[in-house]
Design an enzyme around this catalytic site. Structure first.
Site, PDB file in Angstrom:
ATOM      1  N   HIS A  72       1.020  -1.115  -0.145  1.00  0.00           N
ATOM      2  CA  HIS A  72      -0.030  -0.095   0.252  1.00  0.00           C
ATOM      3  C   HIS A  72       0.722   1.298  -0.246  1.00  0.00           C
ATOM      4  CE1 HIS A  72      -2.409  -2.919   2.389  1.00  0.00           C
ATOM      5  NE2 HIS A  72      -3.490  -2.323   1.976  1.00  0.00           N
ATOM      6  N   ASP A 126       2.272   2.031   3.441  1.00  0.00           N
ATOM      7  CA  ASP A 126       3.432   1.057   4.141  1.00  0.00           C
ATOM      8  C   ASP A 126       4.427   1.657   3.824  1.00  0.00           C
ATOM      9  OD1 ASP A 126       0.880  -0.516   4.258  1.00  0.00           O
ATOM     10  OD2 ASP A 126       1.300  -1.621   2.599  1.00  0.00           O
TER      11      ASP A 126
HETATM   12  C1  XUL Z   1      -7.562  -6.616   4.456  1.00  0.00           C
HETATM   13  C2  XUL Z   1      -6.960  -6.953   3.500  1.00  0.00           C
HETATM   14  C3  XUL Z   1      -6.139  -5.825   2.920  1.00  0.00           C
HETATM   15  C4  XUL Z   1      -5.755  -5.932   1.262  1.00  0.00           C
HETATM   16  C5  XUL Z   1      -5.090  -4.800   0.713  1.00  0.00           C
HETATM   17  O1  XUL Z   1      -8.096  -7.656   5.190  1.00  0.00           O
HETATM   18  O2  XUL Z   1      -6.655  -8.147   3.101  1.00  0.00           O
HETATM   19  O3  XUL Z   1      -4.699  -5.995   3.425  1.00  0.00           O
HETATM   20  O4  XUL Z   1      -5.344  -6.912   0.779  1.00  0.00           O
HETATM   21  O5  XUL Z   1      -5.479  -3.611   0.931  1.00  0.00           O
END
Ligand code: XUL
Ligand code: CO
Length: 440
Positions: free
Chosen positions: A104, A107
């Site tokens: 992300h 992150d």
């Molecule tokens: C949350 C989840 C996230 C997604 C990406 O449950 O799975 O980490 O994979 O935003």
């Protein structure tokens, strides 16, 4: 902080050493160059390390804070910490010899005081990534934007009642989509972290769905505008953090995509723990997505059968993963997708080495599962049983009914004329379950 190379207290990458390996940190089954059904294991599995759990999570839970105290989590200079984190991330990728990672925006780079500052931070880290990726030959499976942590998103991003939040989310996704494209990302994921509601008392569902449809359309348009050839993926999840999320499961997402004319543009990233939260098995979601033509990628993890929430544990059941991979193989593979370990070590697993054990064990489980799934495919008995069960539809009348060549009245007339009386046949479930157990 100490040098990244010192964090894991080892410098040799973890190697395949076979089933009898004595050292704890060795691959016992995952042999990346071993050819299975004509493809190398590495190409089948396309493993990715996820940045948020493995590098970004401090070990907190609702009852207590940080337990990990990673050196890159404490200090005054947020960008210096982000760089230090990146150094350890790429050291982890090197030790595990994984081909991919996922992140992300938040992150990898700190949020600034303004969106422009946040985007500049992201670009600076992306530049660092580009250089490291060139050297390490690790690639980006997907990027995504965190549209759920900051308080501005507490009532959702695209589905927020405030159009300024919608606009902010558009700006953030534009930036991350472009960075993902720049880094050669193979996919772009949208997980609707808070695209849902807490109470219907304050929610206009129809309006929120239209907002989400518009948002997704804008993302798809921008993807084409910038020439991003990766796949846009939605990651279904029924609840958590909100009470109800609009991307509930594969079926709900498919209906949503059809409604907004996006079913040829967007696929799904299916997460095992999200499937079980929705009351499905992982393989159910995979098989359905394959049948609907929207199977994209997998977040491979597991929940805890006794806890009803998203525990995001590393996968460790060969039979469960084997059935999931069986459906992936039957569907012809994941294309640009892969197996992302959206999984976190437990809160008490505070040693850096625990991160290695988690990934190595999970990669071995997936490799064993792949061999079992490949054996099921090669043997052909499972598929043969299914084909035999539907063989009647290959008859002239079966084809004519399904092909729209018979009216209801014509079908009824034939049943009466020929005095048709269907003969019940066994579903052979126990036989099939026993058959599967021979491979796993
Ligand atoms: C949350 C989840 C996230 C997604 C990406 O449950 O799975 O980490 O994979 O935003
Ligand atoms: Co996920």
């Amino acid at each position: 902080m100490t040098k990244a190379a010192d964090f894991f207290a080892r410098s040799a990458p973890i190697r395949y050493a076979g089933p009898d390996a004595v050292e704890p940190l060795a691959f016992r089954c995952y042999d990346k160059d071993r050819v299975v059904l004509g493809k190398r294991m590495e190409e089948h599995l396309r493993f990715a390390v996820c940045y948020w759990h493995s590098l970004g999570w401090p070990g907190g839970d609702p009852f207590g804070g940080e337990t990990f105290f990673r050196p890159w989590m404490h200090g005054d200079d947020a960008m210096a910490l982000a760089r230090a984190k990146a150094d350890v991330a790429f050291e982890l990728f090197r030790l595990l010899d994984v081909p991919f990672f996922c992140f992300h925006d938040r992150d990898v780079a700190p949020e600034g005081d303004t969106l422009a500052q946040s985007t500049a931070n992201l670009h600076a880290i992306a530049e660092l990534f580009a250089a490291k990726m060139e050297q390490a030959k690790v690639r980006l499976l997907w990027g995504t934007a965190n549209l759920f942590s900051h308080p501005r998103y507490m009532a959702g991003a695209a589905t927020n009642p405030d159009p300024d939040v919608f606009a902010y989310a558009c700006a953030q996704v534009k930036a991350v989509l472009e960075v993902t494209h720049g880094l050669g990302g193979q996919n772009y994921v949208l997980w609707g972290g808070r695209e849902g509601y807490e109470t219907l008392l304050n929610t206009d569902i129809g309006r929120e769905l239209d907002q989400l449809g518009r948002f997704l359309t804008l993302v798809v348009e921008h993807k084409h505008r910038i020439g991003f050839s990766g796949t846009i993926l939605i990651e279904p999840k029924p609840r958590e953090p909100t009470k109800h999320q609009y991307d509930f499961d594969v079926a709900a997402v498919h209906g949503f995509l059809r409604r907004y004319g996006l079913e040829r543009e967007v696929k799904v990233n299916i997460e095992a723990n999200h499937a079980t939260l929705a009351g499905h098995s992982f393989e159910h979601e995979i098989a359905l997505a394959a049948a609907l033509g929207i199977l994209g990628s997998l977040d491979i993890n597991r929940g805890d059968p006794q806890s009803g929430w998203d525990t995001d544990q590393f996968p460790n059941s060969v039979p469960e993963v084997a059935l999931a991979l069986y459906h992936v193989l039957r569907a012809g593979g994941l294309g640009s997708g892969g197996l992302n370990f959206d999984a976190k070590i437990r809160r008490q697993s505070i040693d850096p080495e625990d991160l290695l054990h988690a990934h190595v064990g999970a990669m071995d489980v997936c490799a064993r599962a792949l061999l079992a799934a490949a054996a099921m495919v090669e043997d052909g008995r499972l598929a043969g049983e299914v084909a035999a069960r539907y063989a009647g539809w290959e008859s002239r009348e079966g084809r004519a009914m399904l092909g729209g060549e018979r009216s209801l009245a014509e079908i009824a007339a034939r049943v009466e004329r020929d005095a048709i009386e269907p003969r019940p046949r066994s579903g052979r479930q126990e036989y099939l379950e026993n058959l599967v157990n021979r491979y796993v």
